[in-house]
Design a protein around this motif. Sequence first.
Motif, short mmCIF file in Angstrom:
data_model
loop_
_atom_site.label_atom_id
_atom_site.label_comp_id
_atom_site.label_asym_id
_atom_site.label_seq_id
_atom_site.Cartn_x
_atom_site.Cartn_y
_atom_site.Cartn_z
N ASP A 65 0.83 -1.19 0.00
CA ASP A 65 0.00 0.00 0.00
C ASP A 65 0.88 1.26 0.00
O ASP A 65 1.90 1.32 0.70
N SER A 88 0.56 4.02 1.34
CA SER A 88 0.69 4.71 2.61
C SER A 88 1.75 4.11 3.53
O SER A 88 2.13 4.72 4.53
N SER A 135 -3.34 1.20 -3.72
CA SER A 135 -4.14 1.28 -2.50
C SER A 135 -4.74 -0.09 -2.24
O SER A 135 -5.32 -0.70 -3.14
N SER A 191 -7.40 2.91 3.30
CA SER A 191 -6.30 2.28 2.59
C SER A 191 -5.32 1.65 3.57
O SER A 191 -5.15 2.13 4.70
#
Length: 318
Positions: A157, A159, A170, A238
């Motif tokens: 991911d 993030s 995501s 996410s």
Amino acid sequence: MSGSVGQVLVTGGGGFIGTALTRLLLSQGIKVRNLDFVPNDFTAPGLRHFQGSFLDHGLTREAMAGVDCLFHLAATTFTREANQNPARDAQENILGTLQLLDYACEAGVKRVVFCSSGGTVYGPTDLDLIPETAPTNPISAYGISKLACEKYMRLYDASSGSGVGNGALSTVTLRVANPYGAGQNISKAQGALTTFCHRAVRNEPIEIWGDGTVERDYIDVRDVATALLAAARAVKVSGTEINIGSGRGASLNELVSGITAQLGHAPTVTYRAARSFDVPRNILDIAKAKRALDWEPVIGLRAGIANLLADMQSRPEA
């Protein structure tokens, strides 16, 4: 906040959950590609089938070209098979999922929704309701491989800041409880409810291991499908795991009572010695799903049992 979903790829789209999801997606005007050995049992505009395994490099790349969202539902083993051959399970399902994530990055896929197992990743617990923050101590190879795949979803991911992948992917993992519903293949059914209903309509005895007080969280497959779509659309969610269940437990004895109420007569029940690997209670806390996905189940157990029994009774073998 909800985002739009363009063309999607569903691995395992011809399976039980995959078919329910595909029907829902098509009803929303979303184009669907099904990557599975099993084609959907219906045809529709906007549905395309890619016959084979997600482990097939060339086929997977072809199917993923131009896709906005990947729903990864397929697995090559069930719980019992995974325990019999953990090495094969890890080779195919963990490494196979990693391969899928790499292909998703190459293809510019925006979101991957992974279908994990809320019934196996947590393992034994004394909690009345299991939140996503609960310890994860799976006691089966199947649960271990699902948990490993969850960790890789987080790693890929955007993030995470790991630098793995293309930095734009995501991911969302749904930990699904015990799905049931019309169309489930009885030869592959993992849940007690489908097996009980199948035996009841055929006037065959129902076998219960233990005293019938084991509790599980049962969710209609149509509610699972709406959760998967909600996860694809939740643009602000996410790199996380979310429980998907009914939020309440039902014992095996309660399932028999529910079937009895619908049929108007009690099926024969045979009680066997309890099995050491059966977790006494597994009920998911779905507060995060309500908050993050604006989702909650709408089909109660009573209505779900009635629908499942009607489906069983309509089958030629019933």
